[in-house]
Write an enzyme that holds these catalytic residues in place. Structure first.
Site, short mmCIF file in Angstrom:
data_model
loop_
_atom_site.label_atom_id
_atom_site.label_comp_id
_atom_site.label_asym_id
_atom_site.label_seq_id
_atom_site.Cartn_x
_atom_site.Cartn_y
_atom_site.Cartn_z
N ARG A 1 53.72 89.17 26.89
CA ARG A 1 54.10 87.82 26.35
C ARG A 1 55.47 87.55 27.18
O ARG A 1 55.85 86.39 27.20
CB ARG A 1 54.68 87.99 24.83
CG ARG A 1 54.88 86.79 24.46
CD ARG A 1 55.01 86.49 22.90
NE ARG A 1 54.96 87.80 22.25
CZ ARG A 1 55.90 88.61 21.73
NH1 ARG A 1 57.13 88.57 22.22
NH2 ARG A 1 55.62 89.60 21.03
N ASP B 1 58.71 64.48 32.80
CA ASP B 1 57.45 65.01 32.55
C ASP B 1 56.80 64.27 33.95
O ASP B 1 56.45 63.33 33.96
CB ASP B 1 56.99 64.49 31.32
CG ASP B 1 55.40 64.99 31.29
OD1 ASP B 1 54.67 65.11 32.28
OD2 ASP B 1 54.90 64.93 30.09
N TYR C 1 53.45 60.12 26.25
CA TYR C 1 52.44 60.85 25.62
C TYR C 1 52.71 60.88 23.96
O TYR C 1 53.91 61.53 23.60
CB TYR C 1 52.52 62.35 26.15
CG TYR C 1 51.14 63.25 25.89
CD1 TYR C 1 50.00 62.78 26.58
CD2 TYR C 1 51.03 64.07 24.86
CE1 TYR C 1 48.63 63.46 26.13
CE2 TYR C 1 50.03 64.88 24.79
CZ TYR C 1 48.82 64.56 25.18
OH TYR C 1 47.77 65.16 24.94
N LYS D 1 46.39 68.72 34.00
CA LYS D 1 45.75 67.66 34.65
C LYS D 1 45.65 67.96 36.39
O LYS D 1 44.74 68.72 36.54
CB LYS D 1 46.71 66.63 34.36
CG LYS D 1 47.21 66.56 33.05
CD LYS D 1 45.91 66.10 32.03
CE LYS D 1 46.41 66.24 30.39
NZ LYS D 1 47.54 65.48 30.07
C1 LIG Z 1 48.24 65.47 28.88
C2 LIG Z 1 49.74 65.32 28.72
C3 LIG Z 1 50.60 66.28 28.16
C4 LIG Z 1 50.15 67.29 27.18
O1 LIG Z 1 49.55 68.46 27.87
P1 LIG Z 1 48.61 69.43 27.21
O2 LIG Z 1 48.42 70.41 28.58
O3 LIG Z 1 47.32 68.74 27.15
O4 LIG Z 1 49.27 70.14 26.40
C5 LIG Z 1 51.97 65.93 28.26
N1 LIG Z 1 52.20 64.90 29.06
C6 LIG Z 1 51.55 64.09 29.76
C7 LIG Z 1 52.16 62.91 30.54
C8 LIG Z 1 50.18 64.20 29.75
O5 LIG Z 1 49.34 63.53 30.34
#
Ligand SMILES: *Cc1c(COP(=O)(O)O)cnc(C)c1O
Length: 396
Positions: A62, A187, A115, A212
């Site tokens: 962990r 982000d 998001y 992504k």
């Molecule tokens: C998809 C996404 C998230 C969430 O990510 P996960 O890997 O699905 O938990 C957060 N911020 C943005 C901009 C995203 O496109």
């Protein structure tokens, strides 16, 4: 430790080499999947050496894993940050960062175009810690200034935002926030370190849904945060307690995906710009939102900050809900599905995919209209994507 790649190396060189060459036992080119939950010590003296920080090694799954570490070092090199830490998902990166950095009864500022689960974490969970959230419009610096209070500790924005791809002036944001002792979290999922590196413009922490573009193949879920050694240690300690870690296999897939990040982003950027420009001239298209287009409200700042604008193109059709569904259903290449940033093109209507449970008033507040479409270009040949969109637009 693994070979440090020069900070001036190109993004593709860093994506291939950073974090690797740390396999003295096997000399394998690829970093092995260290499929273990725990690690063994040679004797009690080694346990104590480790506990007293005289020996760097792993203790329990962990807290650390060599396969993760290679991915973390690669990402830190790409973002030009001191350290990175992986999480189970992008959401876990955001929620762990918020938990780690927000005090009880604290205050944070976020942007409205974001998001939806991040927003939900603020409204449904952070309130339980007495944390208040102020939501400001995206890219609105005066609103940011007004929203900052004496007890504000964090400002959070996506870059570009979802789905309208707004791009905030991060150098100015960090000036405003740091003058008030407020940390800036970006982000950067939609940008990737190939297109923008917020840490270089003063942001404190960059987070990613590595699900992504970083992973890039629609085959894993992971998240990451990059920043200073001190900030990332705080997040690493928090995830060690909260437990939202990623698996060794996912870290391997992420490492493999990141090796081609530079190449893939080049294609995503080219296709995104070409498709956005083409859509803009189409009679069935009302409006296109893409920061690479002059018509985008943040085109000037995006051009100044970013090296490319990515593969996501958002557009509104000159049509209603049914006509837009006919268009999406007629697309042969893009899969209908949420997510973005993979080799396969994906298409979705935010109204049906993410906002179907909302009232028309709520959708209006978030700017989600019935004919809004979000396309994530994959790495297909762009002429094939264009031909497919053209035949599908004829069905509107
Ligand atoms: C998809 C996404 C998230 C969430 O990510 P996960 O890997 O699905 O938990 C957060 N911020 C943005 C901009 C995203 O496109």
């Amino acid at each position: 430790m693994s070979r440090r790649i020069s900070d001036s190396a190109g993004k593709s060189t860093q994506s291939v080499h950073a974090g690797e060459r740390n396999n003295p036992q096997s000399d394998s080119i690829t970093t092995p999947i260290h499929q273990t939950s725990t690690y063994w010590f040679k004797n009690s003296a080694e346990v104590i050496e480790y506990q007293e920080g005289r020996k760097q090694r792993d203790e329990y799954g962990r807290y650390g894993n060599p396969t993760w570490r290679a991915a973390e070092e690669k990402l830190a090199a790409l973002e030009n940050g001191e350290e990175a830490v992986l999480f189970a998902s992008g959401m876990c990166a955001a929620t762990t960062a918020f938990f780690a950095l927000l005090p009880k009864d604290g205050h944070l500022v976020v942007t409205s175009d974001c998001y939806r689960r991040t927003r939900q974490f603020c409204t449904d969970y952070l309130v339980k810690m007495g944390v208040e959230t102020t939501v400001i419009p995206p890219s609105d610096l005066p609103a940011l200034k007004n929203a900052l209070r004496d007890d504000t500790t964090l400002f959070f924005t996506e870059l570009p935002t979802n789905p309208y791809l707004r791009v905030m002036d991060i150098p100015e944001v960090t000036r405003i926030c740091h003058a008030r002792n407020v940390k800036v979290i970006v982000d950067s999922t939609f940008a990737t370190p190939v297109n923008y590196r917020a840490l270089e413009d003063g942001a404190d922490i960059v987070i990613h849904s590595a699900t992504k573009y970083l992973g890039g193949h629609n085959d894993l879920l992971a998240g990451a945060a990059t920043g200073s050694k001190e900030d990332i240690q705080g997040l690493r300690d928090a995830v060690g307690v909260l437990g939202g870690i990623t698996s060794p296999q996912n870290a391997y897939l992420l490492l493999r995906g990141m090796k081609t990040l530079g190449l893939r982003m080049q294609r995503h950027n080219e296709s995104g710009l070409k498709i956005a420009s083409w859509l803009q001239g189409h009679p069935h298209v009302r409006k296109v939102f893409y920061p690479g287009l002059e018509s985008h409200p943040d085109h000037a700042i995006a051009t100044k900050l970013m090296q490319g604008f990515g593969g996501v193109v958002t557009f509104e059709l000159e049509s209603d809900l049914e006509g837009t569904m006919r268009f999406v259903d007629a697309c042969q290449l893009p899969y209908i599905g949420p997510s973005l940033g993979g080799t396969e093109a994906l298409i979705e209507m935010p109204v049906t995919m993410s906002y179907w449970d909302k009232t028309p008033e709520e959708r209006q507040a978030y700017g989600i209209t019935d004919s809004l479409v979000r396309l994530s270009c994959g790495i297909e040949d762009v002429d094939d994507l264009l031909a497919d969109l053209e035949q599908a637009l004829a069905k509107v």
